[in-house]
Write a protein that holds these residues in place. Structure first.
Motif, PDB file in Angstrom:
ATOM      1  N   PHE A 248      -8.172-106.502  81.419  1.00  0.00           N
ATOM      2  CA  PHE A 248      -8.260-105.367  82.328  1.00  0.00           C
ATOM      3  C   PHE A 248      -7.903-105.807  83.744  1.00  0.00           C
ATOM      4  N   PHE A 249      -8.542-106.882  84.213  1.00  0.00           N
ATOM      5  CA  PHE A 249      -8.292-107.322  85.587  1.00  0.00           C
ATOM      6  C   PHE A 249      -6.819-107.637  85.812  1.00  0.00           C
ATOM      7  N   TRP A 250      -6.241-108.466  84.942  1.00  0.00           N
ATOM      8  CA  TRP A 250      -4.873-108.925  85.227  1.00  0.00           C
ATOM      9  C   TRP A 250      -3.875-107.785  85.161  1.00  0.00           C
ATOM     10  N   LEU A 251      -4.022-106.917  84.166  1.00  0.00           N
ATOM     11  CA  LEU A 251      -3.091-105.779  84.094  1.00  0.00           C
ATOM     12  C   LEU A 251      -3.228-104.890  85.326  1.00  0.00           C
ATOM     13  N   PHE A 252      -4.465-104.669  85.708  1.00  0.00           N
ATOM     14  CA  PHE A 252      -4.699-103.787  86.848  1.00  0.00           C
ATOM     15  C   PHE A 252      -4.174-104.429  88.129  1.00  0.00           C
ATOM     16  N   PHE A 253      -4.459-105.722  88.271  1.00  0.00           N
ATOM     17  CA  PHE A 253      -4.061-106.435  89.491  1.00  0.00           C
ATOM     18  C   PHE A 253      -2.536-106.452  89.641  1.00  0.00           C
TER      19      PHE A 253
END
Lengths: 336, 610, 205
Positions: free
Chosen positions: B419-424
């Motif tokens: 979630f974090f990396w895709l969002f970032f």
């Protein structure tokens, strides 16, 4: 994340150096002293900010690498309260950096607000309407629609007004924007160094047609400008062909109540753009490529072509009337 | 009424009438998440329309409605309530209190927000949503140029704004008077501090919006002339009122997020916050300066060079306390033992993202250059960098950090990292290129753009980034669903502040005995002293609790009903609605409600189970 | 906290702030008044921006009746004084006397409101309505907001007076009366500003 973070300012510089975007639209390739001044300030601020970014990102990357939790590490780090020295350092340095930016900014802000006339300057009163532009030249007693002709190397004092809602006058390659505010006259100035066609846009949300509320600033040599201004003030010339003559009759019957040509007709309250030099436009309605099909489409289906505008449809004209009208309108020129 | 009686009530009735700050916090989170999804969907349509030039997926009119509702929803109905959710749940726990100062008003604040939000969104179904931008500049928003959508905007925001104001006052008082013994102001956790300052900003900023909305409402509905030029009005007054509220509003949003980052970074580097007092003062200074800079949103409206220069310099000054905060966070990490949990990834990702948003903020503050930036995609890029890179990252960090305490189970870390990396990545892809779009001549709020202007490639990239963010968010929703059986312990992160000293799930009275806070990071201090438990300020005794009440929901409903009367000029409906609200106020004032007491045996029982 | 029905003799010297609930309310109310200050400041700002926007309609100098407004000011200031007497009575534990002074305050408030309505009626007669001009809208909005506050205050105090007519002073109702009187002072102070900014400046040009 670290690498990406480091890449960001780098890409920024590359983009700036290459001056991306369409010529005569982008603010990154200024064509006059105002936009030039603004780009210099943008660059100055960017360089100062890159110093900040580099310092922060470097500390950030170092800290993440050096102090990441290693497997099996269970030590409790020293609970440091803070450091007065460090606090003073990172308060003082940013203050100094900001002063470096603030001083030229204040100077530029006042320079840009200096709308005093000089011996050559001319004044253009720009009135924004939903969704088109009107350019009045009080010194020449001329009104033009959509295309703002200006002489090169001349200080143009722009007076901004609005007839309905708020709009904003922006020609990125020549100068930053000021708002057209109902009930208030705002002033700015701009100057074009070279002859050329510079794209302008409305930058204040003004309704359905906002995104199509474009105009052109056309800079020409001063001699040519004088000719333009003189001819714009003259009565309309006789149409060249019989077809255009017929078209003129259609125009007189259908269009002249709202659109003036050669100082005749139009309606200052509910009217549309002055069409005296319509035949010299690059685009129709601010955005359509200038050709017969588009002109016919615009005249027959204005609401579908540019939503939100108030021009009535002239779909009841038969093909021969339409052909004549188009012929006439194409011949409306002042610079030939 | 005794507690056993309260237990008999149905679950639904319990939630409708609850005055428990934790349940209200959860309701804020759920409602805020709902509106966040709604605003997100609107954003996806906007980006889809702009993926290629001259697309007509939605009409220009619908597009204007979408951008208006996206902005309004995200600011007022998503970001604010989500932060209020965390503030509600966490602040009383962090200060060792049993509840907020005004449980009844707390509930009223929530229901006002919810009914205001629903009212605003109902405009979609009754004649179209507001279409004048979230700033609703006159005259575009006046009766002459805008339809009933703007009436929904005016009344919806008025109602939800009243709820926010009530919430702000409640937190101010709670934090001043309800702290556990020993917790001086300078021993409060940073999240509590920033909630406090944020609440003060709400108190002094929202009334300006209240007035602005009243004026617009009176003009639209009752023929007043404040903004009608022909009648002697002045359209710039609206802008001043809006931004006197609107600029502090962005600090109202960002300060609690700063608080969350302070907690998360400190916890996951196992260090106390570096420069605590500098952080507190920086927060206060930001709050103060937040009121001095509103006109930097109006550099092009013709205020003159003197005003522009003053507001430019004042705005630049805000960079200093913000910089202080950034460096203190960096030095909190320095020398620590950094654990890369999802919560911490968001906090860490915030630092470079927000720095980028901050530096473009300084660039925008440069008034002479602002004439180029203003109302272009550069501004769109800037405020999404600070609001997503700051506020939304903060919300997600808080979500992963406090989820175990609030909902009793651990979110999955693997899915969390996806979630974090895709969002970032999606976030930077979407918004970084928009800086250039702005300078290349793309105004904001355009329903489309013409082909052949050199704007196509970057718009395409931007939309791809938006899809990344949407996929990432779906992964979060999946995470919330699949992780639900992973029961959480009371203190999963080796926490430092008092909320981690409560059992999970938190009993309705929070602390069986009021704790004593002996140091900053009170729980951590006791852990380091080798104490298993917090010292307590009182012997175990019966606990006084406030009764639930159905009145807040009826009062909010009354205003909701009255609004329809105003919008459709059927004033007897308004009279009924307002009567309902005032009637409830009278009932509340006349009926003394002294709450109930939880007997000692029940608390002891809880303790054994816990 | 708040236990009902204390005997007056056992009440502490500051009954309005004796309980945590009372202190909370007291603090919250001050914050609320802080917000109200911003609200009125915004209205004053708007009025100052629009007071010359008469669009050919009546101007302030043409219609304002300073004598009437002076009487209204006197009445409202007196009502503030009577509410102070009420609070003094409360601190002395004389509940009956407090009720009497509060009723006097309400009575003066009603008189003020009546005169204000009459004042508006006169101005409408001169041709200045809410929709005449931006000046008209801003004037009626600012003064009307104040008037609405007075009306709300009257309703609030009357509710309290009726509800507690026989209860005697308690730790629960003492903060309520105290806050109502605080509110009354606030709307009084706002009126002083209105008198200066709207009426005196209006007459003086």
């Amino acid at each position: 994340m670290k690498q990406l973070g480091k890449l960001l300012p780098l890409t920024a510089i590359i983009f700036l150096l290459t001056g991306c975007g369409e010529l005569n639209l982008t603010a990154l390739d200024p064509q006059g002293p105002v936009a030039q001044m603004q780009l210099s300030l943008i660059k100055l601020s960017l360089y100062i900010m890159i110093i900040v970014i580099v310092v922060v990102f470097a500390i950030f990357a170092y800290v993440l690498w050096r102090y990441r939790e290693k497997p099996g590490d269970t030590h409790i780090p020293k609970q440091v309260e803070g450091s007065k020295t460090l606090e003073i350092i990172w308060t003082t340095i940013p203050v100094l950096l900001l002063i470096v930016l603030a001083v030229p900014n204040v100077m530029d802000t006042f320079t840009l607000a200096n709308v005093e006339a000089d011996e050559n300057s001319i004044t253009v009163k720009v009135t924004a309407h939903q969704f088109w532009w009107e350019f009045e030249y009080p010194d020449h007693n001329v009104i033009a629609g959509q295309d703002m002709y200006i002489p090169t190397d001349t200080k143009i004092i722009v007076q901004l007004e609005a007839s309905d809602v708020m709009h904003s006058f922006w020609v990125p390659a020549l100068a930053g924007k000021q708002d057209n505010v109902p009930g208030i006259t705002n002033e700015m100035w701009l100057e074009a160094e070279h002859p050329g066609v510079y794209k302008g846009k409305c930058t204040e949300l003004c309704g359905e047609g906002h995104w199509l509320m474009d105009f052109r600033v056309i800079a020409v040599e001063p001699d040519k400008f004088d000719k333009w201004a003189t001819n714009m003030g003259e009565p309309e010339q006789e149409p060249a062909t019989q077809l255009a003559e017929t078209g003129r009759e259609v125009f007189q019957a259908s269009c002249i109540a709202c659109h003036a040509v050669g100082g005749v007709g139009g309606n200052p309250v509910a009217g549309g753009p002055d069409l005296t030099n319509f035949g010299e436009r690059e685009v129709i309605a601010g955005f359509l490529e200038f050709n017969d099909e588009n002109l016919e489409k615009w005249l027959r289906y204005p609401a579908e072509t540019k939503p939100g505008n108030t021009m009535p449809a002239f779909n009841h004209l038969d093909d021969s009337e339409m052909e004549a009208l188009i012929e006439y309108m194409k011949g409306l020129k002042v610079l030939d | 009424m005794s507690n056993s009686q309260a237990l008999k009530k149905s679950v639904l009735w319990d939630w409708l009438t609850t005055v428990d700050h934790k349940k209200i916090g959860i309701m804020y989170l759920v409602a805020g998440a709902f509106f966040f999804v709604l605003g997100g969907l609107e954003a996806m349509i906007i980006r889809a329309q702009l993926m290629f030039p001259e697309l007509n997926i939605v009409s220009a009119q619908a597009f204007n409605e979408l951008i208006t509702m996206h902005g309004t929803t995200m600011i007022f109905l998503a970001a604010m309530p989500l932060l209020f959710g965390f503030m509600n749940f966490i602040v009383p726990l962090q200060i060792g209190a049993r509840d907020v100062a005004f449980p009844f008003l707390n509930s009223l604040g929530f229901w006002l927000f919810l009914f205001g939000g629903i009212l605003l969104n109902l405009s979609w179904f009754f004649g179209g949503a507001p279409d004048a931008g979230w700033t609703a500049y006159v005259p575009l928003s006046s009766a002459e140029y805008a339809g009933t959508g703007l009436d929904y905007y005016v009344l919806g925001l008025q109602i939800s704004g009243a709820g926010t104001l009530i919430g702000g006052i409640n937190f101010l008082v709670t934090i001043i008077t309800m702290r556990a013994p020993g917790m001086t102001m300078m021993k409060m956790p940073l999240f509590t501090w920033s909630s406090f300052v944020s609440s003060a900003l709400i108190l002094f900023a929202f009334p300006a919006l209240t007035v602005g909305l009243f004026l617009l409402m009176f003009e639209r509905l009752f023929g007043a002339n404040y903004f009608i030029v022909e009648a002697g009005g002045n359209v710039v007054i609206w802008q001043h009122l809006f931004w006197i509220f609107g600029h502090p509003e962005v600090y109202i949003l960002i300060l609690p997020a700063f608080g969350i980052f302070s907690e998360v970074l400190s916890t996951f580097s196992k260090k106390r916050l570096f420069g605590y007092s500098a952080m507190v003062f920086a927060t206060l200074i930001i709050g103060f300066l937040g009121f001095m800079v509103w006109a930097h949103h109006m550099f092009t409206v013709g205020m003159g060079p003197v005003a522009n220069a003053i507001f430019a310099v004042a705005t630049m000054a805000i960079a200093v306390p913000t910089g202080i905060k950034i460096f203190n966070w960096l030095f909190t990490l320095w020398g620590g033992r950094i654990k890369f949990t999802t919560a911490n990834l968001f906090a860490l990702g915030f630092i470079p993202s927000f720095v980028l948003g901050g530096v473009t903020g300084v660039m925008l503050a440069t008034s002479a250059a602002n004439y180029q930036f203003h109302d272009t995609y550069f501004v769109v890029a800037h405020f999404h960098y600070v609001i997503i890179g700051g506020v939304v990252f903060g919300l997600f960090a808080g979500t992963f950090y406090w989820w175990p305490k609030i909902f009793g189970y651990m979110l999955n870390e693997t899915l969390g990292k996806w979630f974090f990396w895709l969002f970032f990545i999606g976030f930077h892809l979407t918004f970084f290129v928009q800086h250039f779009l702005g300078l290349m001549g793309m105004p904001r709020r355009v329903a489309s753009y013409l082909d052949g202007q050199g704007l196509n490639d970057l718009n395409f990239i931007s939309t791809i980034g938006a899809f990344f963010m949407a996929v990432a968010f779906v992964i979060l929703l999946v995470n919330i669903f699949v992780a639900r059986n992973d029961k959480a312990v009371a203190d999963p992160w080796d926490g430092r502040t008092l909320e981690w000293a409560t059992p999970t799930p938190v009993p309705e009275y929070n602390f069986a005995q009021t704790p004593v806070a002996r140091e900053l990071d009170a729980l951590w201090y006791e852990k380091m002293q080798g104490n298993k438990k917090l010292p307590v300020a009182e012997p175990l005794g019966e606990i006084h609790m406030p009764n639930g009440s159905i009145l807040p929901i009826i009062m909010s409903l009354g205003l909701f009903i009255a609004s329809f009367g105003f919008i459709y000029a059927t004033y007897w409906v308004s009279v009924i609605g307002l009567g309902l609200t005032l009637g409830c106020m009278v009932v509340r004032s006349v009926k003394e409600d002294h709450g109930y007491h939880i007997p000692v045996e029940e608390i002891k029982q809880d303790k054994e189970v816990g | 906290m708040g236990h009902a029905q204390h005997n007056t003799d056992t009440l502490p010297p500051n009954p309005e702030k004796a309980t945590l609930e009372g202190r909370n309310k007291f603090l919250a109310f001050w914050f609320f008044l802080g917000g109200e200050t911003v609200l009125f400041a915004s209205l004053f700002g708007t009025y100052l921006g629009l007071r010359n926007g008469t669009a050919g309609g009546p101007t302030a100098a043409e219609i304002f009746d300073l004598f009437l407004v002076f009487i209204m000011t006197t009445i409202l200031l007196t009502s503030s004084l009577t509410s102070v007497f009420a609070m003094l009575a409360m601190k002395k534990g004389n509940f009956k006397q407090m009720l009497v002074w509060m009723w006097v305050t309400v009575g003066l408030g009603v008189a003020f409101l009546g005169l204000e309505i009459y004042e508006f009626y006169v101005y409408v007669g001169y041709g200045l309505t809410f929709t005449t001009s931006a000046f008209g809208s801003a004037f009626y909005t600012l003064v009307g907001f104040h008037g609405a506050h007075v009306a709300f205050g009257i309703g609030w105090i009357v509710t309290l007076l009726i509800r507690y007519r026989k209860s005697g002073l308690t730790l629960t109702n003492a903060p309520k009366f105290y806050l109502a009187s605080l509110y009354w002072h606030f709307i009084d102070v706002v009126w002083v500003f209105i008198f200066t900014v709207v009426y005196l400046m209006g007459i003086g040009g």
